[in-house]
Design a protein around this motif. Structure first.
Motif, PDB file in Angstrom:
ATOM      1  N   UNK B 407       0.910  -1.265   0.041  1.00 16.62           N
ATOM      2  CA  UNK B 407       0.013   0.131  -0.041  1.00 16.62           C
ATOM      3  C   UNK B 407       0.769   1.381  -0.126  1.00 16.62           C
ATOM      4  N   UNK B 408       1.974   1.088  -0.332  1.00 23.00           N
ATOM      5  CA  UNK B 408       2.816   2.590  -0.451  1.00 23.00           C
ATOM      6  C   UNK B 408       2.792   2.789  -1.981  1.00 23.00           C
ATOM      7  N   UNK B 473       8.629   5.187   2.210  1.00 25.12           N
ATOM      8  CA  UNK B 473       7.704   4.713   3.315  1.00 25.12           C
ATOM      9  C   UNK B 473       6.235   5.698   3.066  1.00 25.12           C
ATOM     10  N   UNK B 475       2.846   6.153   1.911  1.00 24.00           N
ATOM     11  CA  UNK B 475       1.469   5.453   1.719  1.00 24.00           C
ATOM     12  C   UNK B 475       0.711   6.085   0.668  1.00 24.00           C
ATOM     13  N   UNK B 476      -0.052   5.112  -0.097  1.00 27.36           N
ATOM     14  CA  UNK B 476      -0.633   5.710  -1.326  1.00 27.36           C
ATOM     15  C   UNK B 476      -1.909   6.391  -0.939  1.00 27.36           C
ATOM     16  N   UNK B 477      -2.855   6.968  -1.670  1.00 26.95           N
ATOM     17  CA  UNK B 477      -4.008   7.764  -1.171  1.00 26.95           C
ATOM     18  C   UNK B 477      -3.797   8.581  -0.254  1.00 26.95           C
ATOM     19  N   UNK B 478      -2.740   9.377  -0.121  1.00 28.38           N
ATOM     20  CA  UNK B 478      -2.629  10.496   0.911  1.00 28.38           C
ATOM     21  C   UNK B 478      -3.091  11.863  -0.037  1.00 28.38           C
TER      22      UNK B 478
END
Lengths: 349, 587
Positions: B407-408, B473, B475-478
């Motif tokens: 999920x990164x 590190x 994360x996605x969807x930030x």
């Protein structure tokens, strides 16, 4: 007004492009070549661009490594993390040569074997030896990677036993913050239920369960001791969150309705990591890494790793959450309430 | 003349709208899917602006997005809405329906020597249900609370509870209805493809004389037929949870100030059901793109595809293994670690047939005689993206390594390169290659060349740096990387990605222009512009019902007799009978 101007510019651009394309196509037809026919010059140009692109592509990658290499996560701060990083490096050592060699071959062939009307392509429909070779070699390499990877995976995911004397912490997630719960001196977490959530009792802790009476809750930052196994239990109140602790190479989802687990042994205190990274402001970070709503990007908690003594000292300073009868913590006054009163008190919280 | 025009008027509705002709339906899928893709791409540009320049005001956004971007700054929940719809549109509408819908429809009858699909009516129905599904998905942009915002995987409880995020209200309901229709459309199409391939091959067209495109389309259709119903089931259960008070996926939830009356469900169940489709879905996108590439690489290299049978074997192997790997999306869900180990094993197995494909492409190019059509450029681009993105899959598929990059942005970089770019490159390559068959005109090659180089530079510029973000590190969807000091260094990387994204999107303008310009003004196409062996180039340039004016041609050889020793030309169409003593590679 600006939008209108942009629109007009786009429309004019399209018209201009159509005219240019038309003129060029007519010019080519006049020369006796169909405009769509790929000429010798086209082939040459495109073939020559192939190695140029490859060099640019590799140069771009090297530039990124140089420019951003220092921004990557620092060395792992947990026992299994070091091993995982070793596996990662091994995997890179296998992947990068494959990447470089196949790309060189791809773009070299694309450049070298450009069309030449005096030459015929080699009719080479198949070759069993070659095909067996390049099925077997990847299979062998992958087998090694699989076995190596699984040994680390099994070791990392192995549950702790009482002999490991772990620190136990529950990480509780909700939109959009984290709470860490320590079980207190009895070493047992009290029961909790979503139906009991209300007011400040954001975890729904059950006051009728004696185990909960000495549980300690902290927000914004939690502390763990160095070189001692930490057993995490993860829970969520509302949607799926994910507790991501990148410096420790640790991650586990927090799923409503179930308890998930992860454990690791931190090997570097925050102070030590500050020396290693050369950043006096460095701290370990817990991040939410599963889309959980609008403030997902801002859902974090700091982690501090300290020596065993400092940890004990810090933990003793933390207040227990429930100020109810039977509480063994010196930090709280002992009261003499009945069960009913306790519940009343909780529900009024 | 007037008679023809009159005839034309009468038939307009049935020729262009309710057509049952596979060639027209292919064009309908192409235009509709591409329009959706255009919307999806522009959405990504909007949220890339926010990521590259967090919190900066772009007044133009407010002018057409209104309260989604007050003062020209995209809001956090609408950022997630755009991310969600971008994923949904690109994965399903562009690269599933757009890609398979266009090329399976166009090529299955033409390359096999069939008059049309097995059921023209079902084929039409498939398109029109797809069209309605598109309309509903687009309509969800305009409802209260906005469209679905829980990520394209729509994990409950986030997607099940309107209290959790505004998009999980009406927007989510429409998303589910749209996807349910989409699945119906895909199933109708898939059954049709399979039946046509198995039953309507012309005389002499044995299974091992089929072009690799058809093999890819066949296996793709089978994958879809097996996996899409599972997503439909997952969606139906989610609809029940959302609207009828069940709790298949919900348990122990407290939200918006009250505990919900849900018990005993598990969000993990949804994840299993979703990824049982979701992973084969990757290959539903990839296989057609790889099939198209095989065809174009062979034709343009003037050389038989190397290892035809190994290519078929690898398609079948990838298709089979793709059903056994879904758990690698769930290594950190709390799933039993033993299961994680099993899924690591099966996942890394996929690398073997994938490697075979890559080596076979390379060997096909070796000692070829390469003609650089724009289609060939994109095919070579696909081989590059398939390698680049495929190799990082070895990291993500390894459960021990996945823990830290799950999920990164490492994942975002990986799947955009291996699935997004490869799928798109395959589709674009196919359009350049078969445009003459679709519209009877040729596309402009100069624009095609420029389009390719700008696209591949832009695309790698966008997606390669994402690996570095992931390894840092992030994360996605930030919505922004501004909240944690550990991401302070990422500002420049994000800005660079956004600039490359603008370049890549602008380059697609050339393609869109080229398509529409060539459709009306392009030079008339000859019958077999690429001097190709396959059957579609034996049909007349002008489309007719039934594809061939007279008898359907008979096939005598495999489709890859390029530069065969002893032949005068460097290609021998499949319709040419074998000479005395000549060996056929395909039979």
């Amino acid at each position: 007004m600006l939008n209108l101007l942009i629109l007009i510019a786009v429309v004019l651009g399209i018209i201009a492009l159509s005219k240019v394309v038309k003129v060029l196509e007519q010019a080519s037809t006049v020369k006796g070549v169909q405009p769509y026919e790929v000429t010798e010059r086209d082939n040459k140009t495109q073939a020559n661009l192939m190695p140029v692109f490859l060099v640019l592509y590799f140069a771009f990658i090297v530039w990124q490594l140089v420019a951003w290499g220092d921004f990557m996560l620092p060395e792992a701060a947990s026992e299994h993390g070091v091993v995982v990083d070793g596996l990662m490096n091994t995997t890179w050592i296998i992947i990068i040569p494959v990447f470089v060699i196949t790309h060189i071959l791809l773009f070299y062939f694309a450049w070298k074997y450009v069309y030449n009307k005096d030459r015929k392509a080699e009719y080479f429909p198949h070759n069993n030896k070659l095909e067996i070779l390049w099925t077997a070699i990847p299979a062998l390499v992958l087998l090694i990677l699989i076995l190596y990877g699984l040994s680390i995976w099994n070791e990392t995911m192995k549950p702790l036993t009482a002999e490991d004397d772990p620190v136990e912490i529950e990480i509780y997630a909700r939109q959009f913050d984290w709470t860490a719960r320590y079980p207190g001196e009895d070493g047992k977490f009290g029961k909790a239920d979503v139906k009991l959530i209300g007011g400040v009792n954001s975890l729904g802790m059950d006051s009728t369960d004696q185990n909960s009476w000495d549980d300690k809750l902290v927000k914004a930052e939690f502390v763990i001791p160095v070189n001692r196994p930490v057993q995490f239990y993860f829970r969520s109140q509302d949607v799926i969150h994910s507790a991501y602790m990148p410096h420790f190479r640790a991650q586990m989802n927090c799923v409503p309705g179930m308890v998930t687990r992860f454990n690791f042994v931190p090997t570097k205190t925050t102070e030590e990591m500050r020396d290693i990274t050369g950043d006096p402001e460095f701290y370990y970070q817990l991040l939410c890494n599963k889309i959980c709503g609008a403030a997902h990007y801002n859902m974090g908690m700091e982690i501090t790793v300290v020596s065993e003594e400092d940890y004990e000292e810090w933990l003793a300073e933390q207040k227990v959450f429930m100020t109810v009868e039977g509480n063994t913590s010196a930090a709280n006054e002992t009261t003499t309430e009945t069960e009913e009163e306790k519940n009343e008190q909780l529900s009024s919280l | 003349m007037s008679g023809t025009a009159h005839h034309h008027d009468n038939d307009f509705l049935f020729k262009y709208i309710f057509s049952t002709d596979h060639k027209m339906i292919a064009k309908q899928f192409f235009i509709t899917g591409s329009l959706m893709g255009l919307v999806g791409m522009l959405m990504s540009l909007i949220f890339r602006l926010q990521l590259g320049y967090p919190g900066e005001s772009f007044p133009i956004l407010e002018s057409f997005m209104g309260n989604w971007a007050p003062d020209g700054v995209l809001t956090a929940d609408k950022y997630l809405a755009l991310v969600t719809l971008h994923g949904t549109i690109m994965v399903f509408f562009l690269l599933t329906a757009g890609l398979s819908g266009t090329f399976s429809n166009l090529l299955i009858p033409l390359q096999l020597g069939a008059r049309d699909m097995a059921s023209g009516f079902m084929n039409m129905l498939s398109y029109w249900i797809f069209f309605i599904s598109c309309c509903i998905m687009m309509a969800s942009l305009f409802v209260e609370g906005g469209p679905a915002s829980g990520g394209w995987t729509i994990y409950p409880p986030l997607s099940a509870l309107p209290e959790a995020i505004p998009g999980s209200g009406m927007g989510m309901t429409l998303w589910l209805i749209s996807m349910a229709l989409f699945i119906v459309s895909q199933l109708l199409a898939g059954i049709n493809y399979i039946v046509t391939v198995l039953n309507l091959r012309t005389k002499g067209m044995t299974m091992t004389r089929m072009p690799l495109t058809i093999w890819a389309f066949l296996v793709t259709a089978i994958l879809g037929l097996i996996s899409f119903p599972v997503l439909l089931a997952a969606a139906l259960l989610l609809i029940m949870d959302r609207s009828f008070g069940t709790s298949f996926y919900l348990s122990d939830i407290y939200i918006a100030g009250k505990a919900l009356e849900v018990d005993g469900g598990s969000p993990i169940l949804y994840e299993h059901l979703f990824w049982f489709l979701g992973h084969p879905e990757v290959y539903i996108i990839l296989l057609p793109a790889l099939g198209i590439t095989s065809e174009i690489v062979a034709t343009s290299s003037r050389k038989p595809i190397f290892g035809y049978r190994a290519m078929i074997g690898s398609i079948l192997a990838i298709g089979f293994i793709s059903f056994l790997v879904w758990g690698h999306h769930m290594f950190v869900t709390g799933m039993n670690p033993f299961l994680g180990a099993v899924f690591t094993f099966t996942t890394l197995l996929v690398a073997i047939p994938s490697a075979v494909k890559v080596f076979n492409y390379l060997t096909t190019l070796w000692k070829g005689n390469i003609i650089y059509t724009p289609g060939m450029l994109f095919a070579i681009g696909l081989v590059s993206t398939f390698i680049t993105g495929g190799l990082t899959g070895i990291i993500l598929g390894d459960s021990a390594l996945d823990i830290n990059v799950h999920d990164t942005y490492f994942v975002v970089g990986h799947f955009h390169i291996v699935m997004g770019l490869s799928g798109t490159f395959g589709m674009i390559a196919g359009i350049y290659h078969w445009f003459p068959k679709m519209y009877g005109r040729m596309m402009n090659k100069g624009l095609g060349y420029a389009h390719f180089w700008l696209t591949i530079i832009g695309a790698y510029g966008v997606f390669f740096p994402m690996h570095f973000l992931g390894l840092a590190g992030v994360p996605r969807r930030y919505y922004a990387n501004t909240e944690f000091p550990m991401f302070d260094n990422m500002y420049d990387i994000n800005e660079l990605i956004t600039l490359f994204a603008i370049l890549a999107v602008a380059a697609q303008g050339l393609f869109i222009f080229n398509v529409f310009y060539s459709m009306y003004k392009g030079p008339k196409a000859p019958q077999n512009p690429w001097r190709s062996n396959t059957l579609e180039w034996t049909t007349p340039v002008e489309h007719i019902h039934g594809n061939w004016p007279g008898e359907i041609p008979e096939v005598h050889r495999w489709p890859y007799d390029y530069s065969k020793p002893g032949a005068d030309d460097d290609f021998i169409p499949q319709t040419v009978p074998l000479a005395e003593g000549e060996k056929d590679e395909g039979h």
